[in-house]
Design a protein around this motif. Structure first.
Motif, PDB file in Angstrom:
ATOM      1  N   GLN A  53       5.585  51.224  19.598  1.00  0.00           N
ATOM      2  CA  GLN A  53       6.886  50.592  19.411  1.00  0.00           C
ATOM      3  C   GLN A  53       6.834  49.111  19.819  1.00  0.00           C
ATOM      4  O   GLN A  53       7.418  48.273  19.147  1.00  0.00           O
ATOM      5  CB  GLN A  53       7.965  51.325  20.218  1.00  0.00           C
ATOM      6  CG  GLN A  53       9.354  50.810  19.998  1.00  0.00           C
ATOM      7  CD  GLN A  53       9.887  51.063  18.592  1.00  0.00           C
ATOM      8  OE1 GLN A  53       9.270  51.735  17.768  1.00  0.00           O
ATOM      9  NE2 GLN A  53      11.045  50.510  18.307  1.00  0.00           N
ATOM     10  N   ALA A  62      13.353  47.131  11.747  1.00  0.00           N
ATOM     11  CA  ALA A  62      14.742  47.355  11.342  1.00  0.00           C
ATOM     12  C   ALA A  62      15.495  48.055  12.456  1.00  0.00           C
ATOM     13  O   ALA A  62      14.926  48.816  13.240  1.00  0.00           O
ATOM     14  CB  ALA A  62      14.784  48.197  10.067  1.00  0.00           C
ATOM     15  N   VAL A  63      16.797  47.788  12.521  1.00  0.00           N
ATOM     16  CA  VAL A  63      17.651  48.379  13.561  1.00  0.00           C
ATOM     17  C   VAL A  63      17.623  49.902  13.443  1.00  0.00           C
ATOM     18  O   VAL A  63      17.601  50.607  14.468  1.00  0.00           O
ATOM     19  CB  VAL A  63      19.091  47.829  13.446  1.00  0.00           C
ATOM     20  CG1 VAL A  63      20.033  48.542  14.403  1.00  0.00           C
ATOM     21  CG2 VAL A  63      19.126  46.336  13.691  1.00  0.00           C
ATOM     22  N   GLN A  64      17.610  50.409  12.241  1.00  0.00           N
ATOM     23  CA  GLN A  64      17.589  51.859  12.034  1.00  0.00           C
ATOM     24  C   GLN A  64      16.325  52.477  12.635  1.00  0.00           C
ATOM     25  O   GLN A  64      16.367  53.530  13.257  1.00  0.00           O
ATOM     26  CB  GLN A  64      17.690  52.179  10.529  1.00  0.00           C
ATOM     27  CG  GLN A  64      17.848  53.631  10.200  1.00  0.00           C
ATOM     28  CD  GLN A  64      19.182  54.200  10.713  1.00  0.00           C
ATOM     29  OE1 GLN A  64      20.132  53.476  10.992  1.00  0.00           O
ATOM     30  NE2 GLN A  64      19.248  55.508  10.838  1.00  0.00           N
ATOM     31  N   ASP A  65      15.203  51.827  12.470  1.00  0.00           N
ATOM     32  CA  ASP A  65      13.942  52.317  13.037  1.00  0.00           C
ATOM     33  C   ASP A  65      13.996  52.298  14.565  1.00  0.00           C
ATOM     34  O   ASP A  65      13.475  53.195  15.228  1.00  0.00           O
ATOM     35  CB  ASP A  65      12.754  51.471  12.543  1.00  0.00           C
ATOM     36  CG  ASP A  65      12.438  51.712  11.074  1.00  0.00           C
ATOM     37  OD1 ASP A  65      12.831  52.788  10.560  1.00  0.00           O
ATOM     38  OD2 ASP A  65      11.798  50.840  10.462  1.00  0.00           O
ATOM     39  N   ARG A  67      16.677  52.638  16.381  1.00  0.00           N
ATOM     40  CA  ARG A  67      17.551  53.757  16.770  1.00  0.00           C
ATOM     41  C   ARG A  67      16.799  55.089  16.701  1.00  0.00           C
ATOM     42  O   ARG A  67      16.917  55.926  17.592  1.00  0.00           O
ATOM     43  CB  ARG A  67      18.786  53.813  15.869  1.00  0.00           C
ATOM     44  CG  ARG A  67      19.779  52.762  16.176  1.00  0.00           C
ATOM     45  CD  ARG A  67      21.017  52.951  15.335  1.00  0.00           C
ATOM     46  NE  ARG A  67      21.968  51.874  15.585  1.00  0.00           N
ATOM     47  CZ  ARG A  67      22.941  51.554  14.779  1.00  0.00           C
ATOM     48  NH1 ARG A  67      23.123  52.224  13.642  1.00  0.00           N
ATOM     49  NH2 ARG A  67      23.754  50.569  15.079  1.00  0.00           N
ATOM     50  N   HIS A  68      16.032  55.280  15.627  1.00  0.00           N
ATOM     51  CA  HIS A  68      15.254  56.518  15.495  1.00  0.00           C
ATOM     52  C   HIS A  68      14.243  56.640  16.630  1.00  0.00           C
ATOM     53  O   HIS A  68      14.086  57.716  17.220  1.00  0.00           O
ATOM     54  CB  HIS A  68      14.513  56.568  14.145  1.00  0.00           C
ATOM     55  CG  HIS A  68      15.369  56.903  12.981  1.00  0.00           C
ATOM     56  ND1 HIS A  68      16.163  58.026  12.932  1.00  0.00           N
ATOM     57  CD2 HIS A  68      15.568  56.256  11.800  1.00  0.00           C
ATOM     58  CE1 HIS A  68      16.810  58.070  11.793  1.00  0.00           C
ATOM     59  NE2 HIS A  68      16.476  56.997  11.071  1.00  0.00           N
ATOM     60  N   HIS A  69      13.597  55.530  16.911  1.00  0.00           N
ATOM     61  CA  HIS A  69      12.616  55.552  17.995  1.00  0.00           C
ATOM     62  C   HIS A  69      13.298  55.859  19.334  1.00  0.00           C
ATOM     63  O   HIS A  69      12.783  56.647  20.136  1.00  0.00           O
ATOM     64  CB  HIS A  69      11.871  54.216  18.075  1.00  0.00           C
ATOM     65  CG  HIS A  69      10.901  54.155  19.211  1.00  0.00           C
ATOM     66  ND1 HIS A  69       9.698  54.822  19.174  1.00  0.00           N
ATOM     67  CD2 HIS A  69      10.964  53.542  20.421  1.00  0.00           C
ATOM     68  CE1 HIS A  69       9.060  54.619  20.315  1.00  0.00           C
ATOM     69  NE2 HIS A  69       9.812  53.830  21.082  1.00  0.00           N
ATOM     70  N   GLN A  70      14.457  55.234  19.570  1.00  0.00           N
ATOM     71  CA  GLN A  70      15.164  55.460  20.835  1.00  0.00           C
ATOM     72  C   GLN A  70      15.637  56.916  20.930  1.00  0.00           C
ATOM     73  O   GLN A  70      15.563  57.524  22.002  1.00  0.00           O
ATOM     74  CB  GLN A  70      16.367  54.506  20.961  1.00  0.00           C
ATOM     75  CG  GLN A  70      17.016  54.551  22.326  1.00  0.00           C
ATOM     76  CD  GLN A  70      16.042  54.198  23.446  1.00  0.00           C
ATOM     77  OE1 GLN A  70      15.256  53.264  23.330  1.00  0.00           O
ATOM     78  NE2 GLN A  70      16.079  54.967  24.524  1.00  0.00           N
TER      79      GLN A  70
END
Length: 148
Positions: A53, A62-65, A67-70
């Motif tokens: 990460q 990307a912000v979406q990625d 969020r998924h990682h978090q």
């Protein structure tokens, strides 16, 4: 004259209890080792994911990625907490079985010590009886020679 230990059955029972405690302890050690290994693998996975990460964040992400990682990292943290609890419980069980094993071993050794002392006493009695018999034989031989 043969030796017979009066507490042989008790000693046998104590040996069996010690062997049972030993097998339970060994099983608890294996369970602890498996849980600890699982914790180690999960921690390594978390560390690797954080490194990946960090690399991806430095390149732009990307912000979406993010969020998924978090969300994945939060799930991983919960999993780590659960595994840590399992490790602590396994360690507690292992320590409890170790204490039981030590107690059973001490009990068994007490009976073995009693057996050793009893056997030594038996050997002394046998030796004393042999000495009495030898004395009696010597006296008879002396008397027989005196009579002739």
């Amino acid at each position: 004259m043969s030796y017979h230990y009066k507490f042989e059955k008790i000693l046998t029972i104590k040996e069996k209890e010690k062997n049972d405690a030993s097998s339970k302890y060994n099983q608890a050690v294996k369970t602890f080792e498996l849980a600890a290994e699982k914790l180690y693998r999960t921690l390594r996975k978390k560390e690797e994911m954080q490194n990946v990460q960090q690399g991806r964040l430095s390149q732009g992400l990307a912000v979406q990625d993010i969020r998924h990682h978090q969300a994945f990292m939060d799930t991983l943290e919960k999993t780590l907490e659960r595994i840590q609890q399992e490790v602590m419980e396994a360690r507690y069980r292992m320590n409890a079985f170790q204490e039981t094993l030590v107690e059973k071993t001490i009990e068994m050794k007490k009976y073995e010590k009693i057996k050793d002392k009893d056997y030594a006493k038996f050997l002394d009695q046998v030796k004393e009886l042999e000495n009495k018999n030898m004395d009696e034989i010597s006296i008879r031989q002396f008397i027989n020679k005196a009579i002739r």
